[in-house]
Write a protein that holds these residues in place. Structure first.
Motif, PDB file in Angstrom:
ATOM      1  N   PRO A 156      -8.223  35.786  54.925  1.00  0.00           N
ATOM      2  CA  PRO A 156      -9.201  36.877  54.873  1.00  0.00           C
ATOM      3  C   PRO A 156      -9.242  37.694  56.155  1.00  0.00           C
ATOM      4  CG  PRO A 156     -10.116  34.897  53.890  1.00  0.00           C
ATOM      5  CD  PRO A 156      -8.812  34.498  54.501  1.00  0.00           C
ATOM      6  N   ALA A 157      -9.146  37.030  57.299  1.00  0.00           N
ATOM      7  CA  ALA A 157      -9.203  37.752  58.575  1.00  0.00           C
ATOM      8  C   ALA A 157      -8.031  38.711  58.707  1.00  0.00           C
ATOM      9  CB  ALA A 157      -9.217  36.763  59.727  1.00  0.00           C
ATOM     10  N   ALA A 158      -6.836  38.261  58.332  1.00  0.00           N
ATOM     11  CA  ALA A 158      -5.651  39.112  58.443  1.00  0.00           C
ATOM     12  C   ALA A 158      -5.725  40.287  57.473  1.00  0.00           C
ATOM     13  CB  ALA A 158      -4.399  38.288  58.179  1.00  0.00           C
ATOM     14  N   VAL A 159      -6.179  40.036  56.248  1.00  0.00           N
ATOM     15  CA  VAL A 159      -6.292  41.112  55.264  1.00  0.00           C
ATOM     16  C   VAL A 159      -7.298  42.154  55.726  1.00  0.00           C
ATOM     17  CG1 VAL A 159      -7.051  41.670  52.920  1.00  0.00           C
ATOM     18  CG2 VAL A 159      -5.562  39.693  53.323  1.00  0.00           C
ATOM     19  N   GLU A 160      -8.388  41.713  56.274  1.00  0.00           N
ATOM     20  CA  GLU A 160      -9.418  42.660  56.735  1.00  0.00           C
ATOM     21  C   GLU A 160      -8.880  43.534  57.869  1.00  0.00           C
ATOM     22  OE1 GLU A 160     -14.184  42.575  57.713  1.00  0.00           O
ATOM     23  OE2 GLU A 160     -13.188  41.018  56.528  1.00  0.00           O
ATOM     24  N   ILE A 161      -8.114  42.957  58.758  1.00  0.00           N
ATOM     25  CA  ILE A 161      -7.508  43.729  59.848  1.00  0.00           C
ATOM     26  C   ILE A 161      -6.558  44.781  59.292  1.00  0.00           C
ATOM     27  CG2 ILE A 161      -5.892  43.587  61.790  1.00  0.00           C
ATOM     28  CD1 ILE A 161      -7.149  40.832  62.424  1.00  0.00           C
TER      29      ILE A 161
ATOM     30  N   LEU B  41      -5.665  50.843  58.009  1.00  0.00           N
ATOM     31  CA  LEU B  41      -5.152  51.902  57.140  1.00  0.00           C
ATOM     32  C   LEU B  41      -5.533  53.279  57.681  1.00  0.00           C
ATOM     33  CD1 LEU B  41      -5.898  50.368  53.613  1.00  0.00           C
ATOM     34  CD2 LEU B  41      -3.664  50.620  54.731  1.00  0.00           C
ATOM     35  N   THR B  42      -6.460  53.293  58.637  1.00  0.00           N
ATOM     36  CA  THR B  42      -6.846  54.543  59.310  1.00  0.00           C
ATOM     37  C   THR B  42      -6.496  54.492  60.801  1.00  0.00           C
ATOM     38  OG1 THR B  42      -9.085  53.648  59.631  1.00  0.00           O
ATOM     39  CG2 THR B  42      -8.719  55.031  57.689  1.00  0.00           C
ATOM     40  N   ASN B  43      -5.499  53.699  61.136  1.00  0.00           N
ATOM     41  CA  ASN B  43      -5.047  53.579  62.526  1.00  0.00           C
ATOM     42  C   ASN B  43      -4.596  54.944  63.058  1.00  0.00           C
ATOM     43  OD1 ASN B  43      -2.919  53.006  64.731  1.00  0.00           O
ATOM     44  ND2 ASN B  43      -3.749  50.959  64.370  1.00  0.00           N
ATOM     45  N   VAL B  44      -4.696  55.127  64.371  1.00  0.00           N
ATOM     46  CA  VAL B  44      -4.316  56.413  64.975  1.00  0.00           C
ATOM     47  C   VAL B  44      -2.823  56.686  64.847  1.00  0.00           C
ATOM     48  CG1 VAL B  44      -6.234  56.402  66.617  1.00  0.00           C
ATOM     49  CG2 VAL B  44      -4.085  55.285  67.231  1.00  0.00           C
ATOM     50  N   PHE B  45      -2.027  55.635  64.612  1.00  0.00           N
ATOM     51  CA  PHE B  45      -0.588  55.812  64.441  1.00  0.00           C
ATOM     52  C   PHE B  45      -0.262  55.875  62.950  1.00  0.00           C
ATOM     53  CE2 PHE B  45      -0.861  53.474  68.528  1.00  0.00           C
ATOM     54  CZ  PHE B  45      -0.228  54.395  69.348  1.00  0.00           C
TER      55      PHE B  45
ATOM     56  N   VAL C  45       1.672  52.941  61.596  1.00  0.00           N
ATOM     57  CA  VAL C  45       0.901  51.714  61.403  1.00  0.00           C
ATOM     58  C   VAL C  45       0.174  51.771  60.063  1.00  0.00           C
ATOM     59  CG1 VAL C  45      -1.020  50.328  62.264  1.00  0.00           C
ATOM     60  CG2 VAL C  45       0.670  51.247  63.860  1.00  0.00           C
ATOM     61  N   GLN C  46      -0.336  52.923  59.714  1.00  0.00           N
ATOM     62  CA  GLN C  46      -1.008  53.072  58.420  1.00  0.00           C
ATOM     63  C   GLN C  46      -0.059  52.680  57.282  1.00  0.00           C
ATOM     64  OE1 GLN C  46      -2.607  57.063  58.068  1.00  0.00           O
ATOM     65  NE2 GLN C  46      -3.405  57.051  60.146  1.00  0.00           N
ATOM     66  N   ALA C  47       1.159  53.212  57.344  1.00  0.00           N
ATOM     67  CA  ALA C  47       2.143  52.897  56.303  1.00  0.00           C
ATOM     68  C   ALA C  47       2.549  51.429  56.338  1.00  0.00           C
ATOM     69  CB  ALA C  47       3.377  53.788  56.478  1.00  0.00           C
ATOM     70  N   ALA C  48       2.706  50.880  57.546  1.00  0.00           N
ATOM     71  CA  ALA C  48       3.110  49.475  57.680  1.00  0.00           C
ATOM     72  C   ALA C  48       2.023  48.545  57.147  1.00  0.00           C
ATOM     73  CB  ALA C  48       3.421  49.155  59.133  1.00  0.00           C
ATOM     74  N   CYS C  49       0.771  48.886  57.390  1.00  0.00           N
ATOM     75  CA  CYS C  49      -0.332  48.061  56.889  1.00  0.00           C
ATOM     76  C   CYS C  49      -0.439  48.145  55.373  1.00  0.00           C
ATOM     77  CB  CYS C  49      -1.651  48.496  57.538  1.00  0.00           C
ATOM     78  SG  CYS C  49      -1.782  48.030  59.280  1.00  0.00           S
TER      79      CYS C  49
END
Length: 214
Positions: A161-166, A171-175, A178-182
């Protein structure tokens, strides 16, 4: 022609001359035996080449490295290039014991991005890296795009759960990468693809409590 070959040729010529100069034996007398020359008795005659050993050479083959030796080397090494080589051996000797994970935790903060990258790649071989969730999540903001992508990938493999929440939060990361990778990591972790971060948040609110209990 070498001196050794010259001596051999000279000896052969001498034998031929002596054989040709012999007179035929008188009637009723056995012919004289031809002169035989032992070439191997000549000085400096070529000797049989030494046999080539097919046994492994202990002086040229490196000894097997134990986990204790490798950890000691990793603790003592300051050269980033050498660290990367040593990190690449961890997964062959360990499956993620506490002392190895603790070393990886420190190396994830190394100043050289090559070291951080090597650690993230090697974590793939370990059974459980959930204890490094927070440390890996911090690398989603790493200056290196390769490190950021690997961090998202490792988080998707943790499946807690902790990893999924991160992953959802990033999904709104500044990079954008990263959004696509997440997004891809979430597909790996929960087998769900979300069109928008809001959709992911709503899904998580509905499934957070019991998703990993199934």
């Amino acid at each position: 022609m070498s001196t050794m070959h010259h001596r051999l040729v000279s000896g052969c010529v001498l034998v031929l001359l002596m054989s040709c100069s012999r007179e035929p034996a008188p009637p009723g007398q056995a012919p004289a035996q031809p002169l035989r020359m032992n070439l191997t008795a000549l000085p400096n005659a070529p000797s049989k080449p030494p046999a080539v050993s097919t046994q492994p050479n202990a002086l040229t083959e490196p000894p097997a490295v134990s986990l204790d030796m490798l950890l000691a080397q990793l603790e003592a090494t300051t050269n980033a290039g050498l660290l990367v080589e040593q990190i690449g051996q961890l997964g062959k000797l360990d499956d993620g014991s506490p002392r190895v994970l603790e070393l990886c935790r420190r190396l994830l903060e190394h100043a050289d991005e090559r070291v951080r990258t090597a650690v993230l790649e090697e974590l793939w071989f370990f059974d459980d890296i959930s204890s490094l969730t927070t440390n890996i999540a911090a690398l989603l903001y790493d200056p290196s795009s390769e490190v950021r992508a690997l961090a998202a990938e490792r988080l998707g493999e943790i499946e807690t759960p902790a990893a999924v929440e991160i992953l959802i939060q990033n999904l709104t990361n500044v990079f954008p990468d990263v959004q696509a990778a997440c997004q891809e990591a979430l597909l790996m972790a929960v087998a769900e693809r979300f069109d928008t971060p809001k959709q992911a948040y709503q899904w998580w609110e509905e499934n957070r409590d019991d998703y990993f209990d199934e």
